[in-house]
Design a protein around this motif. Structure first.
Motif, mmCIF file in Angstrom:
data_model
loop_
_atom_site.group_PDB
_atom_site.id
_atom_site.type_symbol
_atom_site.label_atom_id
_atom_site.label_comp_id
_atom_site.label_asym_id
_atom_site.label_seq_id
_atom_site.Cartn_x
_atom_site.Cartn_y
_atom_site.Cartn_z
ATOM 1 N N VAL A 1 -9.975 19.384 -55.339
ATOM 2 C CA VAL A 1 -9.726 17.986 -55.174
ATOM 3 C C VAL A 1 -7.925 17.469 -56.998
ATOM 4 O O VAL A 1 -7.548 16.860 -56.423
ATOM 5 C CB VAL A 1 -10.748 17.012 -55.698
ATOM 6 N N ILE A 2 -8.960 17.970 -57.792
ATOM 7 C CA ILE A 2 -8.109 18.232 -58.969
ATOM 8 C C ILE A 2 -7.129 18.432 -58.904
ATOM 9 O O ILE A 2 -5.416 17.935 -58.808
ATOM 10 C CB ILE A 2 -9.059 19.128 -60.007
ATOM 11 N N ILE A 3 -6.845 19.685 -58.437
ATOM 12 C CA ILE A 3 -5.516 20.238 -58.315
ATOM 13 C C ILE A 3 -4.515 19.623 -57.277
ATOM 14 O O ILE A 3 -3.295 19.527 -57.789
ATOM 15 C CB ILE A 3 -5.721 21.575 -57.870
ATOM 16 N N ALA A 4 -5.148 19.282 -56.058
ATOM 17 C CA ALA A 4 -4.450 18.692 -54.726
ATOM 18 C C ALA A 4 -3.719 17.094 -55.603
ATOM 19 O O ALA A 4 -2.873 16.574 -55.737
ATOM 20 C CB ALA A 4 -5.417 18.559 -53.903
ATOM 21 N N TRP A 5 -4.655 16.310 -56.478
ATOM 22 C CA TRP A 5 -4.357 15.091 -57.271
ATOM 23 C C TRP A 5 -3.451 15.031 -57.599
ATOM 24 O O TRP A 5 -2.394 14.515 -57.515
ATOM 25 C CB TRP A 5 -5.256 14.512 -57.692
ATOM 26 N N ARG A 6 -3.571 16.527 -58.622
ATOM 27 C CA ARG A 6 -2.110 16.761 -59.852
ATOM 28 C C ARG A 6 -1.227 17.471 -59.102
ATOM 29 O O ARG A 6 0.141 16.511 -59.177
ATOM 30 C CB ARG A 6 -2.714 17.997 -60.626
ATOM 31 N N ALA A 7 -1.096 17.698 -57.471
ATOM 32 C CA ALA A 7 0.501 18.012 -57.109
ATOM 33 C C ALA A 7 0.661 16.331 -56.314
ATOM 34 O O ALA A 7 2.161 17.201 -56.121
ATOM 35 C CB ALA A 7 -0.077 19.541 -56.289
ATOM 36 N N LEU A 8 0.036 16.204 -56.121
ATOM 37 C CA LEU A 8 0.851 14.750 -55.620
ATOM 38 C C LEU A 8 1.234 14.093 -56.366
ATOM 39 O O LEU A 8 1.722 13.353 -56.044
ATOM 40 C CB LEU A 8 -0.436 13.379 -54.196
ATOM 41 N N ALA A 9 0.561 14.122 -58.035
ATOM 42 C CA ALA A 9 0.859 13.246 -58.481
ATOM 43 C C ALA A 9 2.085 12.956 -59.314
ATOM 44 O O ALA A 9 3.413 12.975 -59.268
ATOM 45 C CB ALA A 9 0.169 13.085 -59.496
ATOM 46 N N ARG A 10 2.731 14.908 -59.162
ATOM 47 C CA ARG A 10 3.780 15.369 -59.482
ATOM 48 C C ARG A 10 4.306 16.657 -59.083
ATOM 49 O O ARG A 10 3.891 17.984 -59.216
ATOM 50 C CB ARG A 10 3.340 16.306 -61.414
ATOM 51 N N VAL B 1 -18.880 20.420 -49.008
ATOM 52 C CA VAL B 1 -18.561 20.219 -47.145
ATOM 53 C C VAL B 1 -17.527 19.177 -47.479
ATOM 54 O O VAL B 1 -16.834 18.676 -47.412
ATOM 55 C CB VAL B 1 -19.489 19.861 -46.029
ATOM 56 N N LEU B 2 -18.015 17.587 -47.997
ATOM 57 C CA LEU B 2 -17.493 16.779 -48.302
ATOM 58 C C LEU B 2 -16.404 17.059 -49.650
ATOM 59 O O LEU B 2 -14.919 16.559 -49.170
ATOM 60 C CB LEU B 2 -18.514 15.348 -48.773
ATOM 61 N N THR B 3 -16.753 17.203 -50.457
ATOM 62 C CA THR B 3 -15.432 17.709 -51.684
ATOM 63 C C THR B 3 -14.487 18.969 -50.681
ATOM 64 O O THR B 3 -13.162 18.641 -50.840
ATOM 65 C CB THR B 3 -16.070 18.104 -53.276
ATOM 66 N N GLY B 4 -15.087 19.657 -49.970
ATOM 67 C CA GLY B 4 -13.747 20.981 -49.673
ATOM 68 C C GLY B 4 -13.075 20.196 -48.500
ATOM 69 O O GLY B 4 -11.796 20.631 -48.587
ATOM 70 N N LEU B 5 -13.644 19.230 -47.803
ATOM 71 C CA LEU B 5 -12.528 18.960 -46.853
ATOM 72 C C LEU B 5 -11.367 17.806 -47.905
ATOM 73 O O LEU B 5 -10.680 17.446 -46.822
ATOM 74 C CB LEU B 5 -13.845 17.382 -45.649
ATOM 75 N N LEU B 6 -12.478 16.399 -48.737
ATOM 76 C CA LEU B 6 -11.618 15.704 -49.339
ATOM 77 C C LEU B 6 -10.080 16.773 -50.342
ATOM 78 O O LEU B 6 -8.750 16.381 -49.889
ATOM 79 C CB LEU B 6 -12.326 15.074 -50.001
ATOM 80 N N ALA B 7 -10.505 17.674 -50.572
ATOM 81 C CA ALA B 7 -9.983 18.762 -51.047
ATOM 82 C C ALA B 7 -9.025 19.371 -50.188
ATOM 83 O O ALA B 7 -7.283 19.188 -50.253
ATOM 84 C CB ALA B 7 -10.583 19.615 -52.452
ATOM 85 N N THR B 8 -9.082 19.918 -49.126
ATOM 86 C CA THR B 8 -8.383 20.984 -47.679
ATOM 87 C C THR B 8 -7.783 19.485 -47.351
ATOM 88 O O THR B 8 -6.567 20.042 -47.290
ATOM 89 C CB THR B 8 -8.894 21.219 -46.843
ATOM 90 N N ALA B 9 -7.862 18.151 -47.367
ATOM 91 C CA ALA B 9 -6.563 16.886 -46.742
ATOM 92 C C ALA B 9 -5.860 16.877 -47.355
ATOM 93 O O ALA B 9 -4.616 16.822 -47.332
ATOM 94 C CB ALA B 9 -7.651 16.083 -46.469
ATOM 95 N N LEU B 10 -6.355 16.617 -48.867
ATOM 96 C CA LEU B 10 -5.278 16.289 -50.588
ATOM 97 C C LEU B 10 -4.548 17.274 -50.071
ATOM 98 O O LEU B 10 -2.996 16.709 -50.541
ATOM 99 C CB LEU B 10 -6.034 16.209 -51.907
ATOM 100 N N GLY B 11 -4.739 18.841 -50.114
ATOM 101 C CA GLY B 11 -3.955 19.459 -50.634
ATOM 102 C C GLY B 11 -2.900 20.327 -49.207
ATOM 103 O O GLY B 11 -2.020 19.998 -49.345
ATOM 104 N N GLY B 12 -3.547 19.428 -48.083
ATOM 105 C CA GLY B 12 -2.777 19.574 -46.873
ATOM 106 C C GLY B 12 -1.811 19.138 -46.897
ATOM 107 O O GLY B 12 -0.213 18.584 -46.195
ATOM 108 N N ARG C 1 2.783 22.863 -61.425
ATOM 109 C CA ARG C 1 2.267 23.584 -61.135
ATOM 110 C C ARG C 1 -0.236 23.899 -61.607
ATOM 111 O O ARG C 1 0.142 23.675 -62.343
ATOM 112 C CB ARG C 1 2.595 25.408 -62.211
ATOM 113 N N PRO C 2 -0.252 24.139 -60.258
ATOM 114 C CA PRO C 2 0.032 25.732 -59.348
ATOM 115 C C PRO C 2 0.154 25.298 -58.644
ATOM 116 O O PRO C 2 0.695 25.968 -57.575
ATOM 117 C CB PRO C 2 -1.785 26.495 -59.230
ATOM 118 N N GLY C 3 0.341 24.069 -57.492
ATOM 119 C CA GLY C 3 1.010 23.429 -56.713
ATOM 120 C C GLY C 3 -0.203 23.252 -55.872
ATOM 121 O O GLY C 3 -1.288 23.512 -56.024
ATOM 122 N N PRO C 4 0.344 22.940 -54.109
ATOM 123 C CA PRO C 4 -0.949 22.457 -53.152
ATOM 124 C C PRO C 4 -1.754 23.838 -52.688
ATOM 125 O O PRO C 4 -2.604 23.229 -52.493
ATOM 126 C CB PRO C 4 0.005 21.595 -52.480
#
Length: 107
Positions: A32-41, A86-97, A45-48
């Motif tokens: 979630v943190i990595i995806a949030w940063r990838a969406l913000a900028r 499961v919930l955080t994994g779903l959120l991270a996958t959705a945001l990363g996607g 790096r490291p990307g989505p």
């Protein structure tokens, strides 16, 4: 205090189910943190892609713990943590996607 009011598992005991669920939840949170940063900028790096990988791994690990857990919540088998994983994994996958699709559109 009657024995019926005591928890089935000790708060400080750390079973394999709790370890797996905690690992899955932390992977999901990292995703979630990595995806949030990838969406913000979008150029950060490291990307989505690592966010999607961490999210899917946390989702699968949480699902595995939830599927193999014996007993209910409070028994020390990690079922509550598995639900969080499961919930955080779903959120991270959705945001990363979403971040992956955005990076492909702009790149």
């Amino acid at each position: 205090m009657s024995p019926d009011l005591l928890l089935a598992a000790d708060v400080l005991s750390f079973s394999p189910g709790r370890l797996g669920a905690t690992t899955g939840a932390l992977l999901g949170l990292a995703g979630v943190i990595i995806a949030w940063r990838a969406l913000a900028r979008p150029t950060s790096r490291p990307g989505p892609v690592p966010a999607v990988v961490a999210g899917l791994t946390g989702l699968l690990l949480g699902g595995l713990v939830a599927a193999t857990a014996e007993g209910g919540l409070g028994t020390g088998n990690g079922l509550g943590g598995a639900y969080v994983a499961v919930l955080t994994g779903l959120l991270a996958t959705a945001l990363g996607g979403r971040a992956v699709s955005r990076s492909r559109r702009t790149g």
